[in-house]
Scaffold this motif. Structure first.
Motif, mmCIF file in Angstrom:
data_model
loop_
_atom_site.group_PDB
_atom_site.id
_atom_site.type_symbol
_atom_site.label_atom_id
_atom_site.label_comp_id
_atom_site.label_asym_id
_atom_site.label_seq_id
_atom_site.Cartn_x
_atom_site.Cartn_y
_atom_site.Cartn_z
ATOM 1 N N ALA A 216 -15.167 -25.111 11.615
ATOM 2 C CA ALA A 216 -15.094 -24.279 10.417
ATOM 3 C C ALA A 216 -14.112 -23.140 10.673
ATOM 4 O O ALA A 216 -14.260 -22.393 11.640
ATOM 5 C CB ALA A 216 -16.469 -23.725 10.057
ATOM 6 N N MET A 217 -13.108 -23.026 9.805
ATOM 7 C CA MET A 217 -12.109 -21.964 9.911
ATOM 8 C C MET A 217 -12.047 -21.220 8.592
ATOM 9 O O MET A 217 -12.204 -21.813 7.518
ATOM 10 C CB MET A 217 -10.728 -22.541 10.235
ATOM 11 C CG MET A 217 -10.647 -23.277 11.563
ATOM 12 S SD MET A 217 -8.945 -23.786 12.001
ATOM 13 C CE MET A 217 -8.657 -25.111 10.807
ATOM 14 N N ALA A 218 -11.802 -19.912 8.664
ATOM 15 C CA ALA A 218 -11.691 -19.093 7.458
ATOM 16 C C ALA A 218 -10.493 -18.165 7.581
ATOM 17 O O ALA A 218 -10.135 -17.717 8.676
ATOM 18 C CB ALA A 218 -12.965 -18.275 7.247
ATOM 19 N N ALA A 219 -9.853 -17.913 6.442
ATOM 20 C CA ALA A 219 -8.743 -16.968 6.370
ATOM 21 C C ALA A 219 -8.989 -16.028 5.208
ATOM 22 O O ALA A 219 -9.481 -16.440 4.151
ATOM 23 C CB ALA A 219 -7.422 -17.712 6.176
ATOM 24 N N SER A 220 -8.663 -14.747 5.386
ATOM 25 C CA SER A 220 -8.830 -13.775 4.316
ATOM 26 C C SER A 220 -7.545 -13.553 3.542
ATOM 27 O O SER A 220 -7.541 -12.889 2.504
ATOM 28 C CB SER A 220 -9.333 -12.438 4.882
ATOM 29 O OG SER A 220 -8.426 -11.931 5.838
ATOM 30 N N ASP A 221 -6.452 -14.101 4.040
ATOM 31 C CA ASP A 221 -5.150 -13.959 3.396
ATOM 32 C C ASP A 221 -4.311 -15.176 3.773
ATOM 33 O O ASP A 221 -4.806 -16.092 4.435
ATOM 34 C CB ASP A 221 -4.471 -12.659 3.840
ATOM 35 C CG ASP A 221 -3.500 -12.125 2.801
ATOM 36 O OD1 ASP A 221 -3.031 -12.915 1.947
ATOM 37 O OD2 ASP A 221 -3.196 -10.917 2.841
ATOM 38 N N ALA A 222 -3.040 -15.178 3.387
ATOM 39 C CA ALA A 222 -2.166 -16.308 3.687
ATOM 40 C C ALA A 222 -2.133 -16.567 5.196
ATOM 41 O O ALA A 222 -2.006 -15.649 5.997
ATOM 42 C CB ALA A 222 -0.768 -16.031 3.162
ATOM 43 N N ALA A 223 -2.269 -17.839 5.559
ATOM 44 C CA ALA A 223 -2.314 -18.205 6.972
ATOM 45 C C ALA A 223 -1.751 -19.602 7.171
ATOM 46 O O ALA A 223 -1.651 -20.402 6.233
ATOM 47 C CB ALA A 223 -3.745 -18.140 7.501
ATOM 48 N N GLY A 224 -1.390 -19.888 8.418
ATOM 49 C CA GLY A 224 -0.939 -21.222 8.806
ATOM 50 C C GLY A 224 -1.474 -21.547 10.185
ATOM 51 O O GLY A 224 -1.392 -20.717 11.103
ATOM 52 N N VAL A 225 -2.039 -22.748 10.332
ATOM 53 C CA VAL A 225 -2.722 -23.119 11.576
ATOM 54 C C VAL A 225 -2.376 -24.558 11.953
ATOM 55 O O VAL A 225 -2.447 -25.458 11.107
ATOM 56 C CB VAL A 225 -4.259 -23.022 11.420
ATOM 57 C CG1 VAL A 225 -4.952 -23.332 12.740
ATOM 58 C CG2 VAL A 225 -4.669 -21.661 10.899
ATOM 59 N N LEU A 226 -2.020 -24.764 13.197
ATOM 60 C CA LEU A 226 -1.901 -26.115 13.738
ATOM 61 C C LEU A 226 -3.208 -26.466 14.439
ATOM 62 O O LEU A 226 -3.685 -25.709 15.291
ATOM 63 C CB LEU A 226 -0.764 -26.214 14.756
ATOM 64 C CG LEU A 226 0.667 -26.387 14.248
ATOM 65 C CD1 LEU A 226 1.593 -26.622 15.440
ATOM 66 C CD2 LEU A 226 0.797 -27.519 13.257
ATOM 67 N N LEU A 227 -3.771 -27.609 14.093
ATOM 68 C CA LEU A 227 -4.979 -28.128 14.726
ATOM 69 C C LEU A 227 -4.582 -29.277 15.632
ATOM 70 O O LEU A 227 -3.923 -30.227 15.196
ATOM 71 C CB LEU A 227 -5.965 -28.604 13.663
ATOM 72 C CG LEU A 227 -7.118 -29.506 14.115
ATOM 73 C CD1 LEU A 227 -8.066 -28.749 15.031
ATOM 74 C CD2 LEU A 227 -7.871 -30.069 12.916
ATOM 75 N N LEU A 228 -4.977 -29.196 16.901
ATOM 76 C CA LEU A 228 -4.666 -30.245 17.872
ATOM 77 C C LEU A 228 -5.954 -30.656 18.564
ATOM 78 O O LEU A 228 -6.646 -29.829 19.160
ATOM 79 C CB LEU A 228 -3.658 -29.749 18.914
ATOM 80 C CG LEU A 228 -2.312 -29.279 18.361
ATOM 81 C CD1 LEU A 228 -2.312 -27.760 18.207
ATOM 82 C CD2 LEU A 228 -1.163 -29.698 19.260
ATOM 83 N N SER A 229 -6.272 -31.942 18.493
ATOM 84 C CA SER A 229 -7.529 -32.448 19.030
ATOM 85 C C SER A 229 -7.270 -33.832 19.618
ATOM 86 O O SER A 229 -6.584 -34.653 18.996
ATOM 87 C CB SER A 229 -8.568 -32.522 17.902
ATOM 88 O OG SER A 229 -9.838 -32.888 18.377
ATOM 89 N N GLY A 230 -7.782 -34.096 20.815
ATOM 90 C CA GLY A 230 -7.510 -35.395 21.408
ATOM 91 C C GLY A 230 -8.394 -35.702 22.600
ATOM 92 O O GLY A 230 -9.126 -34.847 23.109
#
Length: 279
Positions: free
Chosen positions: A231-245
């Motif tokens: 679960a991820m939350a942002a309060s304003d404009a954001a960009g996130v890379l998710l890496l899972s392996g």
């Protein structure tokens, strides 16, 4: 469902590579919680002087690279005859296997260059496989717009969001993995299901996000604990890379462009390259 929490936060650092290309780098060659990933380079500039030299022909052995561009173009050429121009929003994947020699030349569009190159380890059994290459232009990257108008782009593997599985175009990788990009225009949140056997981390390239009460800021990477949910939350404009392996529980020996399991294998790679027998 058990949700992942922040295990460790790592700050990226300024560096240069290739012919003086300026980058922000996070690496985890010696960190078992990073596996199967090895390094993330963020390329971001509004000045051609920061990247004009690009990455002239150079070798690799024992890794995969995944390049993903938010804006700007990247031209790839390799010894196998592959030539690909990566456009805004596209990705390109290369498995060096036993050996590849390639070049990568960035090109700015609309006054911006912003993208990433991710190094992914290969298990020992695949480090001697023939090299491979494939590109994925923006039109084939899987997307899902959420009710809060945030956008998920899945580049590799699968990501399940509220029962809906989004499948990225890249499925042929050395180990099973998921790579996705979550972008928000304002306050937003996302809840996703991941394979509980995967190790997971997130890199924030814009704004600030929160995971389990911990804030991760722009330029930081968070290694996450075990669990099925994220679960991820942002309060304003954001960009996130998710890496899972899937983690690779093998020794990692790194020297420049080569990542192997022993120093003897590194020395052999260097000798092969010097003798012209790497590829």
């Amino acid at each position: 469902m058990a949700y992942r929490k922040v295990h460790q936060i790592i700050q990226s650092h300024s560096s240069a590579d290739g012919d003086g290309v300026r980058i922000q780098r996070v690496h985890g060659f010696d960190n078992p919680h990073f596996s199967p990933f090895l390094m993330i380079d963020e390329l971001k500039s509004v000045s051609p002087d920061d990247y004009v030299g690009g990455f002239p022909p150079h070798p690799h052995r024992g890794i995969e690279t995944l390049t993903y561009m938010l804006s700007g173009h990247f031209q790839h050429k390799d010894h196998m005859g592959n030539v690909g121009e990566l456009r805004d929003g596209g990705a390109q994947w290369m498995s060096a296997g036993n050996g590849v020699i390639h070049s990568e030349m960035p090109m700015m569009t609309d006054g911006q260059l912003h993208g990433f190159q991710i190094w992914i380890n290969l298990p020992a059994v695949k480090k001697k496989d023939p090299a491979q290459y494939h590109d994925f232009q923006t039109e084939v990257i899987a997307e899902k717009t959420l009710p809060d108008h945030s956008l998920v782009r899945v580049i590799a593997g699968d990501l399940t969001i509220k029962g809906d599985t989004v499948t990225g175009p890249l499925q042929q990788t050395g180990v099973p993995l998921t790579v996705a990009d979550w972008r928000t225009q304002g306050a937003a949140n996302i809840s996703a299901c991941l394979n509980p056997e995967y190790q997971t981390m997130v890199y924030v390239y814009k704004g600030t996000i929160t995971i389990g009460g911990k804030h991760i800021e722009q330029g930081q990477l968070a290694l996450l604990s075990e669990g099925e949910g994220l679960a991820m939350a942002a309060s304003d404009a954001a960009g996130v890379l998710l890496l899972s392996g899937t983690p690779i529980n093998e020794p990692v020996v790194h020297y420049g462009p080569f990542v192997m399991n022993s120093m003897d294998e590194i020395n052999q790679a260097i000798e092969d390259y010097q003798n012209g027998t790497l590829v």
